[in-house]
Design a protein around this motif. Structure first.
Motif, PDB file in Angstrom:
ATOM      1  N   ILE A  20       0.835  -1.200   0.000  1.00 54.56           N
ATOM      2  CA  ILE A  20       0.000   0.000   0.000  1.00 54.56           C
ATOM      3  C   ILE A  20       0.873   1.255   0.000  1.00 54.56           C
ATOM      4  O   ILE A  20       0.560   2.241  -0.683  1.00 54.56           O
ATOM      5  N   SER A  21       1.965   1.211   0.726  1.00 59.70           N
ATOM      6  CA  SER A  21       2.880   2.356   0.759  1.00 59.70           C
ATOM      7  C   SER A  21       3.483   2.614  -0.612  1.00 59.70           C
ATOM      8  O   SER A  21       3.624   3.777  -1.035  1.00 59.70           O
ATOM      9  N   ARG A  22       3.844   1.548  -1.342  1.00 53.54           N
ATOM     10  CA  ARG A  22       4.392   1.717  -2.697  1.00 53.54           C
ATOM     11  C   ARG A  22       3.339   2.318  -3.621  1.00 53.54           C
ATOM     12  O   ARG A  22       3.644   3.181  -4.458  1.00 53.54           O
ATOM     13  N   TRP A  23       2.090   1.867  -3.483  1.00 52.99           N
ATOM     14  CA  TRP A  23       1.006   2.423  -4.304  1.00 52.99           C
ATOM     15  C   TRP A  23       0.839   3.916  -4.025  1.00 52.99           C
ATOM     16  O   TRP A  23       0.738   4.724  -4.955  1.00 52.99           O
ATOM     17  N   ALA A  24       0.801   4.283  -2.749  1.00 53.96           N
ATOM     18  CA  ALA A  24       0.597   5.681  -2.378  1.00 53.96           C
ATOM     19  C   ALA A  24       1.744   6.556  -2.871  1.00 53.96           C
ATOM     20  O   ALA A  24       1.532   7.678  -3.353  1.00 53.96           O
ATOM     21  N   LEU A  25       2.966   6.040  -2.774  1.00 54.79           N
ATOM     22  CA  LEU A  25       4.123   6.793  -3.247  1.00 54.79           C
ATOM     23  C   LEU A  25       4.049   6.999  -4.750  1.00 54.79           C
ATOM     24  O   LEU A  25       4.313   8.098  -5.265  1.00 54.79           O
ATOM     25  N   ASN A  26       3.661   5.969  -5.471  1.00 56.01           N
ATOM     26  CA  ASN A  26       3.550   6.044  -6.930  1.00 56.01           C
ATOM     27  C   ASN A  26       2.463   7.013  -7.377  1.00 56.01           C
ATOM     28  O   ASN A  26       2.593   7.690  -8.400  1.00 56.01           O
ATOM     29  N   GLN A  32      -2.315   7.372   5.476  1.00 57.81           N
ATOM     30  CA  GLN A  32      -2.351   7.033   6.897  1.00 57.81           C
ATOM     31  C   GLN A  32      -2.823   5.592   6.999  1.00 57.81           C
ATOM     32  O   GLN A  32      -3.907   5.263   6.506  1.00 57.81           O
ATOM     33  N   CYS A  33      -2.000   4.748   7.607  1.00 56.66           N
ATOM     34  CA  CYS A  33      -2.303   3.314   7.639  1.00 56.66           C
ATOM     35  C   CYS A  33      -2.249   2.806   9.070  1.00 56.66           C
ATOM     36  O   CYS A  33      -1.220   2.907   9.736  1.00 56.66           O
ATOM     37  N   ALA A  34      -3.378   2.263   9.545  1.00 56.14           N
ATOM     38  CA  ALA A  34      -3.438   1.636  10.866  1.00 56.14           C
ATOM     39  C   ALA A  34      -3.606   0.133  10.665  1.00 56.14           C
ATOM     40  O   ALA A  34      -4.258  -0.303   9.711  1.00 56.14           O
ATOM     41  N   ASP A  35      -3.005  -0.663  11.547  1.00 59.76           N
ATOM     42  CA  ASP A  35      -3.134  -2.113  11.379  1.00 59.76           C
ATOM     43  C   ASP A  35      -3.428  -2.785  12.711  1.00 59.76           C
ATOM     44  O   ASP A  35      -2.981  -2.331  13.766  1.00 59.76           O
ATOM     45  N   GLU A 113       0.071  -6.968  -6.514  1.00 58.26           N
ATOM     46  CA  GLU A 113       0.067  -5.512  -6.325  1.00 58.26           C
ATOM     47  C   GLU A 113      -0.712  -4.795  -7.419  1.00 58.26           C
ATOM     48  O   GLU A 113      -1.278  -3.728  -7.175  1.00 58.26           O
ATOM     49  N   LYS A 114      -0.767  -5.358  -8.602  1.00 56.60           N
ATOM     50  CA  LYS A 114      -1.546  -4.721  -9.679  1.00 56.60           C
ATOM     51  C   LYS A 114      -3.029  -4.750  -9.327  1.00 56.60           C
ATOM     52  O   LYS A 114      -3.744  -3.763  -9.510  1.00 56.60           O
ATOM     53  N   ARG A 115      -3.486  -5.882  -8.821  1.00 56.25           N
ATOM     54  CA  ARG A 115      -4.891  -6.004  -8.420  1.00 56.25           C
ATOM     55  C   ARG A 115      -5.182  -5.100  -7.227  1.00 56.25           C
ATOM     56  O   ARG A 115      -6.222  -4.436  -7.174  1.00 56.25           O
ATOM     57  N   LEU A 116      -4.268  -5.061  -6.262  1.00 58.68           N
ATOM     58  CA  LEU A 116      -4.423  -4.161  -5.121  1.00 58.68           C
ATOM     59  C   LEU A 116      -4.540  -2.716  -5.586  1.00 58.68           C
ATOM     60  O   LEU A 116      -5.401  -1.962  -5.104  1.00 58.68           O
ATOM     61  N   SER A 117      -3.708  -2.330  -6.540  1.00 62.90           N
ATOM     62  CA  SER A 117      -3.748  -0.959  -7.058  1.00 62.90           C
ATOM     63  C   SER A 117      -5.090  -0.634  -7.693  1.00 62.90           C
ATOM     64  O   SER A 117      -5.617   0.469  -7.531  1.00 62.90           O
ATOM     65  N   LEU A 118      -5.668  -1.596  -8.411  1.00 56.17           N
ATOM     66  CA  LEU A 118      -6.977  -1.375  -9.030  1.00 56.17           C
ATOM     67  C   LEU A 118      -8.041  -1.083  -7.976  1.00 56.17           C
ATOM     68  O   LEU A 118      -8.873  -0.187  -8.137  1.00 56.17           O
TER      69      LEU A 118
END
Length: 242
Positions: A20-26, A32-35, A113-118
């Motif tokens: 998720i961090s890579r997606w947001a950076l891109n 803001q991510c809570a887990d 990650e491609k599916r996550l990005s979608l």
């Protein structure tokens, strides 16, 4: 963008956060991510925070004092919380009942990650101010939110808007429907049907082609003609559930 992850295995929590961090950076999106490892902790957090954009939820939470992901999602909906939910699972068959809680979809481990990005791109789109359409029927003028439109059909020149609240009847053609709704969020799948892209649950990619779409708390199956299947798959290829 406010994202919450609920996953009881540390490895997968870290993997999801990294993806998720890579997606947001891109995308140049502030993140803001809570887990959490516990469904109870997740529910408490959602009770206290009403501005969460999406929840990534492990469907197989295994702690003895915990409830599983599907039960957690049902509880979240009973709370009246409509936050988008994406299930995370090792077994895609377990996510088949996601429509019961209007889940956005599922991610299979290891994470694509491609599916996550979608999915995350779709969440961003849904954050934009919602469009309201004015639909003029024979005796009424109707203001209909984009998210309430499930599909539109034509039958003997009668247009039927199937929405989450009602059916609206008027005279017309699907060409005029597409001129009104536009191609960004709707797609024609048959000479008789236009559907909302956000309502797609599953596409059958062998003949005879068909698509399952969310219709409230039920699934509606509609035929897809040969002339439209290629376009549908181009639009939705990475979200097809096989």
């Amino acid at each position: 963008m406010k994202v919450v992850i609920c996953e009881d295995e540390c490895y997968w929590r870290d993997a999801l956060k990294a993806s998720i961090s890579r997606w947001a950076l891109n995308k140049n999106i502030e993140l803001q991510c809570a887990d959490f490892y516990s469904s109870q902790k997740l529910i408490q957090y959602l009770n206290a925070h009403i501005d969460i954009d999406v929840v990534l939820l492990d469907i197989s939470l295994s702690s003895e004092e915990d409830i599983d992901g599907m039960t957690t999602a049902k509880h979240i909906r009973k709370m009246g919380n409509r936050v988008p939910i994406i299930f995370v699972t090792v077994d895609s068959a377990r996510a088949i009942d996601g429509y019961l809680v209007e889940a956005m979809g599922f991610l299979k481990k290891p994470i694509d990650e491609k599916r996550l990005s979608l999915f995350l791109d779709r969440v961003v789109k849904q954050k934009k101010p919602e469009r309201v359409f004015t639909i003029i029927a024979e005796s009424t003028i109707n203001s209909v939110r984009q998210s309430d439109i499930v599909f539109v059909e034509v039958n003997n020149h009668t247009i039927i808007y199937h929405t989450t609240k009602e059916e609206i009847y008027l005279r017309g053609t699907l060409n005029k429907v597409m001129q009104l709704l536009g191609c960004e969020n709707f797609i024609q799948i048959h000479r008789s049907y236009v559907i909302a892209k956000s309502k797609i649950y599953r596409v059958k990619i062998t003949y005879p082609y068909s698509v399952d779409i969310f219709n409230g708390h039920e699934i509606t199956n509609l035929p897809v003609s040969r002339n439209y299947i290629t376009n549908l798959l181009e639009v939705y290829s990475d979200d097809v559930l096989q």
